[in-house]
Enzyme design. Structure first.
Site, PDB file in Angstrom:
ATOM      1  N   CYS A  75       0.876  -1.168   0.000  1.00 38.28           N
ATOM      2  CA  CYS A  75       0.000   0.000   0.000  1.00 38.28           C
ATOM      3  C   CYS A  75       0.915   1.219   0.000  1.00 38.28           C
ATOM      4  O   CYS A  75       1.716   1.389   0.925  1.00 38.28           O
ATOM      5  CB  CYS A  75      -0.855  -0.044   1.261  1.00 38.28           C
ATOM      6  SG  CYS A  75      -1.899   1.392   1.512  1.00 38.28           S
ATOM      7  N   CYS A 186      -0.903   3.814  -6.498  1.00 39.60           N
ATOM      8  CA  CYS A 186      -1.751   3.193  -5.474  1.00 39.60           C
ATOM      9  C   CYS A 186      -1.969   1.773  -5.967  1.00 39.60           C
ATOM     10  O   CYS A 186      -2.200   1.549  -7.162  1.00 39.60           O
ATOM     11  CB  CYS A 186      -3.085   3.927  -5.362  1.00 39.60           C
ATOM     12  SG  CYS A 186      -4.377   3.019  -4.482  1.00 39.60           S
ATOM     13  N   THR A 187      -1.893   0.809  -5.050  1.00 42.56           N
ATOM     14  CA  THR A 187      -1.912  -0.590  -5.495  1.00 42.56           C
ATOM     15  C   THR A 187      -3.277  -1.046  -6.023  1.00 42.56           C
ATOM     16  O   THR A 187      -3.374  -2.095  -6.643  1.00 42.56           O
ATOM     17  CB  THR A 187      -1.457  -1.521  -4.355  1.00 42.56           C
ATOM     18  OG1 THR A 187      -2.244  -1.240  -3.183  1.00 42.56           O
ATOM     19  CG2 THR A 187       0.010  -1.319  -4.055  1.00 42.56           C
ATOM     20  N   HIS A 188      -4.310  -0.245  -5.800  1.00 47.83           N
ATOM     21  CA  HIS A 188      -5.610  -0.596  -6.385  1.00 47.83           C
ATOM     22  C   HIS A 188      -5.650  -0.291  -7.889  1.00 47.83           C
ATOM     23  O   HIS A 188      -6.414  -0.906  -8.630  1.00 47.83           O
ATOM     24  CB  HIS A 188      -6.730   0.214  -5.710  1.00 47.83           C
ATOM     25  CG  HIS A 188      -7.109  -0.281  -4.341  1.00 47.83           C
ATOM     26  ND1 HIS A 188      -6.323  -0.105  -3.244  1.00 47.83           N
ATOM     27  CD2 HIS A 188      -8.214  -0.949  -3.912  1.00 47.83           C
ATOM     28  CE1 HIS A 188      -6.922  -0.630  -2.176  1.00 47.83           C
ATOM     29  NE2 HIS A 188      -8.068  -1.152  -2.570  1.00 47.83           N
TER      30      HIS A 188
HETATM   31  N1  DGL Z   1      -3.975   0.715  -1.962  1.00 49.12           N
HETATM   32  C1  DGL Z   1      -3.596   1.874  -1.279  1.00 49.12           C
HETATM   33  C2  DGL Z   1      -2.315   2.522  -1.837  1.00 49.12           C
HETATM   34  O1  DGL Z   1      -1.529   1.879  -2.499  1.00 49.12           O
HETATM   35  C3  DGL Z   1      -4.545   2.942  -0.890  1.00 49.12           C
HETATM   36  C4  DGL Z   1      -5.970   2.928  -1.068  1.00 49.12           C
HETATM   37  C5  DGL Z   1      -6.623   3.639   0.091  1.00 49.12           C
HETATM   38  O2  DGL Z   1      -6.859   2.977   1.096  1.00 49.12           O
HETATM   39  O3  DGL Z   1      -6.897   4.839  -0.010  1.00 49.12           O
HETATM   40  O4  DGL Z   1      -2.066   3.679  -1.592  1.00 49.12           O
END
Ligand code: DGL
Length: 259
Positions: A75, A186-188
């Site tokens: 993350c 962001c990993t999403h």
């Molecule tokens: N997946 C997370 C990242 O890489 C963040 C998403 C979130 O919780 O806002 O920053």
């Protein structure tokens, strides 16, 4: 069970870290993994620094208690907020965080124009600002805060009209400018790469830090003599603070690229 067979913990605010897990599994298929998503408290990107530090450190302590031999903070937001603290607290454990892939994006061609997409907290964080400053003479780096984008992925929505509308509006101000690269900070976001390409065009080079992070974990485990010598495929255990069957199914589907 010897320490080498213990799992590698992979932590994210939700299901996004699966984009890093899939790289880990690809290069270290014989390792065991615990994937922990804190979807109940997501998004992290709009929380305060202190909240993200507390949530990340508390969960890391539990994962080490469960026997994790190393931790990937999959993350960008949690990494920017808490990875230094974690390393100070557990100097003997391999801990690897993910950072936006600014360097390869800034240097892949002569002075590219690159959008750096990330959560509001990552965009505000000094760490990213410094990283971008380092390459400001080599590239035009434009930070783009994306509040709400991770929620589409949390819902398993990777292709809807609403997502397309969100992205069209996000990129509206760049429609008359040639964009050469995009950093998925962001990993999403790797899960919506197809939709990003649809809008910005196929010529755009996309950069995400997942593969580099996985390779760094392998290097750190090798250095600590903690690589699993097993020859058979390892196991992936999913945990999520939401405790719902749907979330666990979504994690599996994302790992197996079924959405
Ligand atoms: N997946 C997370 C990242 O890489 C963040 C998403 C979130 O919780 O806002 O920053």
């Amino acid at each position: 069970m010897s320490k080498k067979e213990n799992p590698i913990a992979v932590f994210d605010s939700g299901v996004g870290g699966i984009s890093v897990l899939r790289q880990l599994v690809r290069i270290m298929p014989n390792e065991n993994y615990i994937y922990y998503g804190d979807s109940l408290h997501a998004p992290y990107g709009t929380k305060t620094l202190e909240e993200v530090q507390r949530l990340t450190c508390e969960k890391a302590a539990e994962l080490f208690q469960q026997g994790a031999k190393g931790l990937v903070v999959a993350c960008n937001t949690a990494t920017s907020a808490a990875v230094r603290m974690l390393r100070e607290k557990y100097p003997e454990i391999p801990i690897v965080g993910i950072e936006p892939a600014v360097k390869p994006a800034a240097t892949f061609m002569e002075h590219p124009r690159v959008l750096v997409l990330a959560t509001p907290m990552t965009i505000r964080n000094e760490k990213l600002k410094h990283l971008m400053e380092r390459y400001q003479d080599q590239a035009e780096l434009i930070p783009v805060s994306c509040p709400g984008l991770m929620d589409f992925v949390e819902r398993g929505d990777l292709h809807s009209k609403e997502l397309r509308k969100y992205l069209t509006e996000l990129f509206y101000e760049f429609q008359d400018r040639q964009i050469d690269g995009v950093v998925l900070g962001c990993t999403h976001y790797p899960f919506v790469e197809t939709e990003i390409r649809e809008i910005l065009g196929d010529h755009v080079r996309i950069f995400d830090g997942g593969e580099g992070t996985a390779r760094e974990m392998r290097r750190r485990l090798a250095e600590a003599d903690l690589l699993n010598p097993a020859e058979e495929k390892g196991e992936v255990l999913y945990e999520n603070s939401e405790h719902s069957k749907e979330k666990l199914q979504l994690c599996k589907a994302l790992l197996e690229n079924q959405l």
